[in-house]
Design a protein around this motif. Sequence first.
Motif, PDB file in Angstrom:
ATOM      1  N   ALA A 194       0.838  -1.213   0.000  1.00  0.00           N
ATOM      2  CA  ALA A 194       0.000   0.000   0.000  1.00  0.00           C
ATOM      3  C   ALA A 194       0.870   1.261   0.000  1.00  0.00           C
ATOM      4  O   ALA A 194       0.565   2.243  -0.682  1.00  0.00           O
ATOM      5  CB  ALA A 194      -0.916  -0.008   1.218  1.00  0.00           C
ATOM      6  N   TRP A 204       2.214   1.727  -3.440  1.00  0.00           N
ATOM      7  CA  TRP A 204       1.150   2.263  -4.308  1.00  0.00           C
ATOM      8  C   TRP A 204       0.955   3.761  -4.043  1.00  0.00           C
ATOM      9  O   TRP A 204       0.782   4.544  -4.974  1.00  0.00           O
ATOM     10  CB  TRP A 204      -0.154   1.503  -4.057  1.00  0.00           C
ATOM     11  N   THR A 217       3.381   5.857  -5.907  1.00  0.00           N
ATOM     12  CA  THR A 217       3.076   6.098  -7.327  1.00  0.00           C
ATOM     13  C   THR A 217       1.999   7.165  -7.505  1.00  0.00           C
ATOM     14  O   THR A 217       1.844   7.699  -8.599  1.00  0.00           O
ATOM     15  CB  THR A 217       2.620   4.797  -8.010  1.00  0.00           C
ATOM     16  N   GLN A 218       1.244   7.453  -6.439  1.00  0.00           N
ATOM     17  CA  GLN A 218       0.162   8.438  -6.544  1.00  0.00           C
ATOM     18  C   GLN A 218       0.555   9.808  -6.004  1.00  0.00           C
ATOM     19  O   GLN A 218      -0.243  10.743  -6.044  1.00  0.00           O
ATOM     20  CB  GLN A 218      -1.073   7.937  -5.760  1.00  0.00           C
ATOM     21  N   ALA A 227       8.197   1.706  -8.340  1.00  0.00           N
ATOM     22  CA  ALA A 227       7.692   2.801  -7.495  1.00  0.00           C
ATOM     23  C   ALA A 227       8.654   3.987  -7.509  1.00  0.00           C
ATOM     24  O   ALA A 227       8.229   5.148  -7.578  1.00  0.00           O
ATOM     25  CB  ALA A 227       7.484   2.301  -6.067  1.00  0.00           C
TER      26      ALA A 227
END
Length: 861
Positions: free
Chosen positions: A427, A430, A433-434, A806
């Motif tokens: 998580a 992830w 990456t955002q 990432a």
Amino acid sequence: MTVWKTSVRNFFAHKGRMALSAVAVLLSVAFVCGTLIFTDTMNTTFDKLFTISSPDVTVSPKTSDDQGEQPDNGKPASLPASVIQQVEKADGVERAEGSAFSMAVTVVNSDNKNMGSDTGAPTIASNWTKNDLRSMEITSGHAPRGPTEMMVDADTAKKHKLKIGDELRTIAATGDLKARISGIASFTATNPGATVVYLDTATAQKHLLGAPGVFTQILVTAGSGVSDAQLKKNVAAALDGNAAYKLQTQQEAADANKDDMGAFLDVMKYAMLGFAGIAFLVGIFLIVNTFSMLVAQRTREIGLMRAIGSSRKQVNRSVLLEAVLLGIVGSLLGVAAGVGLAVGLMKMMSAVGMTLSTEDLTVAWTTPAIGLVLGIVVTVLAAYIPARRAGKVSPMAALRDAGTPADGRSGWIRAGIGLFLTAAGGAALWATTQADKATEGSMFLALGVLLTLIGFIVIGPLLAGVVVRGLSVVVLRLFGPVGRLAERNALRNPRRTGATGAALMIGLALVACLSVVGSSMVASATEELDKSVGADFMVQDGSTGRPIVPQAADAVRAVPGLEHMTDYTFVKAKITAPNGKTEDEGIVAADPTYQQDVRRTVVSGDLAKAYGKDAMSVGDGYAERHGIKVGDTITVAFKAGETAKLKVAAITSDDTNIDRGAMYTNLTTASSYVPADRMPQNVIMFAKAEEGKEKEAYAALKSAIAEYPVYKVQNQADFKEQLKDQIGQLLNIVYGLLALAIIVAVLGVVNTLALSVVERTREIGLMRAIGLSRRQLRRMIRLESVVIALFGALLGLGLGMGWGTAAQKLLALEGLEVLEIPWPTILTVFACSALVGLFAALVPAFRAGRMNVLNAIATDG
């Protein structure tokens, strides 16, 4: 005392089984101690040189930050020779002399070969002074006596086979100077690699500083009984406290030089210690496995000790004392090996041009202390869990067969924790990456890397059961019954297999991550070049980034067959926005043709107008921070000149990797506010060939610049290749450092197999008795090793690619938007892991094959 005797007896009884764990401790401690000794020795070398070469008091002009000097023009800041007379009047002055020196020079021989260092050490040209006798002595010939003579340091003369009478050319901003070697001077302290040439005073002033009657420094020697501090006060009084000059004692000057060098050495030291830390982490798995297997093999022995009255604490303490002995032995050997490693690093540095003498070898008392403490503490911590497990052995265990694994199935609680940590880490990756900002994303990345790594380590036994079975279908089942036996052996103790694979996983995860990042950087830069760069050629110093001297720039401009040639430089300035906020931004000054050489996306306005009179452009990030729009006026205070009011004619997008955030103005505009003798030289020059004349122009540019070997002419293909080579060299250095962790991991595989063979002695004897040949036995052990190595590689490469993907998303926020997975590298590493497994199994398989069948069957464990 009984516990101590038992521990010592067990340690020496299993010294062969402890050896590889001791090697892991040795390697890790050696890397830490070697790094500390190496960097301490470099510090000692530079400290000695800086101290011995500094005069009692130095008088110099204020730096560029203090007085607006622009060193990028190739001419060092100077002060008038009349200052010498003022200084000589100060009480306590025995001697004052002027020094004219520059590090913005290049020295070449008659074949145009650069005499400078390849390691980044400076090339220094100076006049010969009496102060130089502090650190130098003339060992051949004599000091220069006119403009046709120069003296060179002995190390450079030896390296390039120079002798008296050879001609050298010194290239400076003021022009080229040819002179013959009249003498050779040797350093009385170690020269770490600088190239030093001496000119006579008048020639140095004219050629290096561009004017007679000026110096870069006044070197002051104290009279008898006068301290440096008192001399500094006296000199300051003689100069009436003139704020234009900076005064330093010998210690202050040496400390300032040390501070500049210390930043570089600290980066090197902490980077190498980081890799040593990784090796320690990997070594922990090896030590845990060693003690876990030793405890399992001694189950009956421990049970008997418990039956005759030993308490849990005594058994626990006995195992921990064995760990202490292992840590002491490994650490002591590691400290000794660290000294050898430091000497080896010094020899390696000397081979590439940075001379470090073993006479300066520095071993501070803290270094062996740190090595011993780290080695012992890490070893004891790694042995703690096996020691607790030993303490839980009941007296009834004396009735069971030795070596019965007590942890054959990974606990569900452990699996649950591992899955949770892995999910949390996933998580965080992830979230990386955002992220909208690199600083925010880097925190998520660090958290994601840490959690997924711990998660994979904890969940290793569960993964071992799944991954090993999958690999077995592809690899082991091809070998029939022997392959199935190897599979079952690998699956017999998932916790052990997981820990062994995890040691290899860590190193390969970092290799895969860096490979993805490096390949993505090259691919992104290549795409950016193809998209943004319109120039056919670039001329620059690709190694040190030094400015292009005027005579080299003139030679480039004279090349025929060019549609245009663009000058490009960076001018230091303080930029004040309309809202009154000032930043030390600086501004790019270039010819208007630069907008053709590097295409920039314009958010608003007209970039062509930014190259008009008293106009400029800004990046959209700066514009957004300060609420700037086209038509606003910005105050630009040039540090080397006057203050200008420039109108914003365009706002460019910062969504790029080339000139990200740059502000542009016309070179003519900058020149109108900065005096010609203080205007910085070109940092880079761009050229566009006439249609169809690219090859001719390329050859002509190379020919024109041939006399100046530090500068390179590159077309886009050359630049891409250079970028690829630079990143490749950096990655190779990192891979070399990671090799230590991988070596320790391989030792872990060897140790696990060796102890596993001992643990299965009776079983192996029975298998041999019912028909298993020696060849089949060795193959079984080799296949077991291969599948464990592939298991660790598969986890490591998969984890590393996740990290690298990432990390690339963060790079995309800085303009590096292309993700590229280097599949050839990944597949090669995976295949090499199988070879690593084969290599690790050589000795254990050989020893297993030599077992006597009857003795093996009769063994007690």
